[in-house]
Motif scaffolding. Structure first.
Motif, PDB file in Angstrom:
ATOM      1  N   THR A 271       0.828  -1.205   0.000  1.00  0.00           N
ATOM      2  CA  THR A 271       0.000   0.000   0.000  1.00  0.00           C
ATOM      3  C   THR A 271       0.859   1.250   0.000  1.00  0.00           C
ATOM      4  N   VAL A 272       1.962   1.233   0.749  1.00  0.00           N
ATOM      5  CA  VAL A 272       2.875   2.386   0.771  1.00  0.00           C
ATOM      6  C   VAL A 272       3.479   2.605  -0.611  1.00  0.00           C
ATOM      7  N   ILE A 273       3.875   1.523  -1.267  1.00  0.00           N
ATOM      8  CA  ILE A 273       4.473   1.661  -2.604  1.00  0.00           C
ATOM      9  C   ILE A 273       3.454   2.214  -3.594  1.00  0.00           C
ATOM     10  N   VAL A 274       2.253   1.654  -3.568  1.00  0.00           N
ATOM     11  CA  VAL A 274       1.209   2.119  -4.492  1.00  0.00           C
ATOM     12  C   VAL A 274       0.846   3.573  -4.208  1.00  0.00           C
ATOM     13  N   ALA A 275       0.719   3.940  -2.931  1.00  0.00           N
ATOM     14  CA  ALA A 275       0.384   5.320  -2.580  1.00  0.00           C
ATOM     15  C   ALA A 275       1.477   6.277  -3.021  1.00  0.00           C
ATOM     16  N   PHE A 276       2.742   5.869  -2.881  1.00  0.00           N
ATOM     17  CA  PHE A 276       3.850   6.737  -3.315  1.00  0.00           C
ATOM     18  C   PHE A 276       3.830   6.944  -4.828  1.00  0.00           C
ATOM     19  N   VAL A 301      -2.852  12.946  -1.595  1.00  0.00           N
ATOM     20  CA  VAL A 301      -3.074  11.740  -2.397  1.00  0.00           C
ATOM     21  C   VAL A 301      -2.378  10.540  -1.762  1.00  0.00           C
ATOM     22  N   PHE A 302      -1.179  10.755  -1.246  1.00  0.00           N
ATOM     23  CA  PHE A 302      -0.435   9.663  -0.607  1.00  0.00           C
ATOM     24  C   PHE A 302      -1.183   9.123   0.610  1.00  0.00           C
ATOM     25  N   LEU A 303      -1.647  10.019   1.476  1.00  0.00           N
ATOM     26  CA  LEU A 303      -2.347   9.584   2.682  1.00  0.00           C
ATOM     27  C   LEU A 303      -3.706   8.968   2.356  1.00  0.00           C
ATOM     28  N   ALA A 304      -4.409   9.567   1.405  1.00  0.00           N
ATOM     29  CA  ALA A 304      -5.738   9.059   1.069  1.00  0.00           C
ATOM     30  C   ALA A 304      -5.690   7.715   0.369  1.00  0.00           C
ATOM     31  N   SER A 305      -4.557   7.381  -0.249  1.00  0.00           N
ATOM     32  CA  SER A 305      -4.457   6.096  -0.951  1.00  0.00           C
ATOM     33  C   SER A 305      -4.469   4.912  -0.003  1.00  0.00           C
ATOM     34  N   PHE A 306      -4.285   5.150   1.293  1.00  0.00           N
ATOM     35  CA  PHE A 306      -4.366   4.060   2.251  1.00  0.00           C
ATOM     36  C   PHE A 306      -5.806   3.593   2.440  1.00  0.00           C
TER      37      PHE A 306
END
Length: 418
Positions: A271-276, A301-306
């Motif tokens: 999830t961290v990789i995808v959000a980044f 966008v990074f935080l919301a991607s979680f």
């Protein structure tokens, strides 16, 4: 011959009684003779006096009705258990949510702790403290940078917003709606009156927010403390929890818990990789188009991607709205195309490639988990709902199949923390 002289026909009860008496006399005669070597079996006198057994009663009920009843009461029991668990989770949300967030942070930071403990031979407490302190320092620095950019760019964005509102007002006057100046002024005055009338509510809301800030601070401290102990003593705590499990089930449950932990670590890392990657793609588009608050929007966008599905949609809509206010409709359309492209890349390439089948969940399960998480604990519930479902999915499959995780499982560390 008179009708009254004709005897009435015997009834069924009289015939049964006559047969009973005849059979009884026959048995008595055979017993007196002493020549009977066969088992004593009374004659069949009919089934007029036989009672219906429970098996016959069950057979009298249609099969589909018995099947529906069996499924129905089991479903009611499961529904009652689920309702009780959800009620307890809602009541204990202030305790369970920090624990869930701490578990996610432990899954994110555990590979770094393992590197310090195994490769650099640092003590467990020192390695955990260094990793946790570095994470807190990085988070504080990121928040400071975001707040600084917001303060620096707010005046310019306000001017652009005012100009945009003026353009919208001119469009309402000269466009297809042909609104008059009096109508527009009436709408503006109504909005200002609403603000004046609700000023007290808004002020009380600010005070409530200020009061909630203290609770947020206490919750953050609780999360840090629990994360520290999860990182340092996770395996020991997990083995201690096995005391409550029956002896025969300890080994399967222990292995299922380890498999679930590996899934959680893989899920958080993926999830961290995808959000980044999402934040990098949308952030580059915003920088190239010179949209205000590009770094802040990329961090959003990074935080919301979680939060799956909802997070990317909401953060992308915010980015498009800011681009509309800051640069106009053409830039907003370009940003919208960039957001859609990044989300398609995430859904069709990044998620299957990075997540893998080991932590994949059906979209319907994701939606149901998000709805339940929002209903129980709001945004934080939506953040932790999907990882919990992923861990339970892996653990339950491991228990039912009685084997190790699938070969394509993403193993982050050979020595998981719990």
């Amino acid at each position: 011959m008179p009708t009254s002289d004709i005897a009435p026909p015997p009834t069924s009860e009289a015939l049964a009684e006559a047969r009973w008496q005849a059979g009884l006399r026959s048995v008595q005669q055979r017993l007196r003779a002493g020549r009977d070597r066969t088992p004593l079996v009374l004659p069949d006198f009919g089934d007029q006096h036989e009672e219906e057994t429970p098996a016959d009663a069950d057979q009298a009920v249609p099969y589909w009705l018995r099947l529906a009843g069996a499924w129905g009461w089991r479903f009611l029991v499961l529904a009652a258990v689920g309702w009780v668990l959800l009620s307890l989770a809602a009541r204990l949300a202030q305790v369970l949510v920090p624990l869930a967030i701490a578990l996610l942070l432990a899954a994110l930071l555990s590979p770094a702790v393992q590197v310090l403990r195994h490769r650099l031979r640092l003590p467990a407490s020192l390695a955990t403290a260094l990793v946790l302190f570095g994470g807190v320092l990085g988070a504080v620095g990121l928040v400071t940078l975001l707040v600084t950019q917001l303060i620096d760019g707010t005046p310019e964005l306000s001017e652009n917003a005012s100009a945009g509102l003026q353009q919208i007002r001119e469009w309402l006057r000269t466009g297809p709606l042909h609104l008059s100046t009096h109508q527009l002024d009436t709408a503006v005055d109504a909005g200002a009156a609403w603000v004046r009338d609700n000023r007290q509510n808004l002020t009380s809301g600010l005070f409530a927010t200020a009061g909630a800030s203290f609770q947020i601070l206490v919750t953050a401290m609780l999360i840090l403390v629990v994360t520290f102990f999860f990182l340092r003593d996770g395996r020991r705590l997990w083995h201690l929890a096995m005391i409550a499990v029956p002896r025969r089930a300890r080994r399967p449950v222990l292995e299922a818990g380890n498999a679930g932990w590996l899934t959680l670590v893989a899920y958080v890392r993926a999830t961290v990789i995808v959000a980044f990657i999402d934040a990098l793609g949308i952030g580059l588009a915003l920088v190239l188009l010179r949209v205000e608050f590009a770094f802040v929007l990329a961090a959003l966008v990074f935080l919301a991607s979680f939060i799956p599905i909802l997070g990317a949609t909401v953060s992308g809509a915010v980015a498009v709205l800011v681009a509309l206010v800051d640069q106009g409709p053409v830039t907003a359309v370009i940003v919208l195309a960039a957001v859609i492209l990044v989300q398609q890349l995430e859904g069709h390439v990044l998620q299957p490639l990075i997540m893998g089948r080991a932590v994949s969940i059906h979209p319907l399960a994701v939606i149901v988990a998000l709805a339940a998480g929002v209903a129980i604990a709001g945004i934080v519930g939506a953040l932790v709902a999907v990882p919990i479902v992923a861990v339970l999915n892996t653990a339950l499959r491991h228990l039912m199949q009685g084997r190790q995780p699938a070969p394509d499982a993403v193993v982050v560390s050979a020595d998981p923390t719990p």
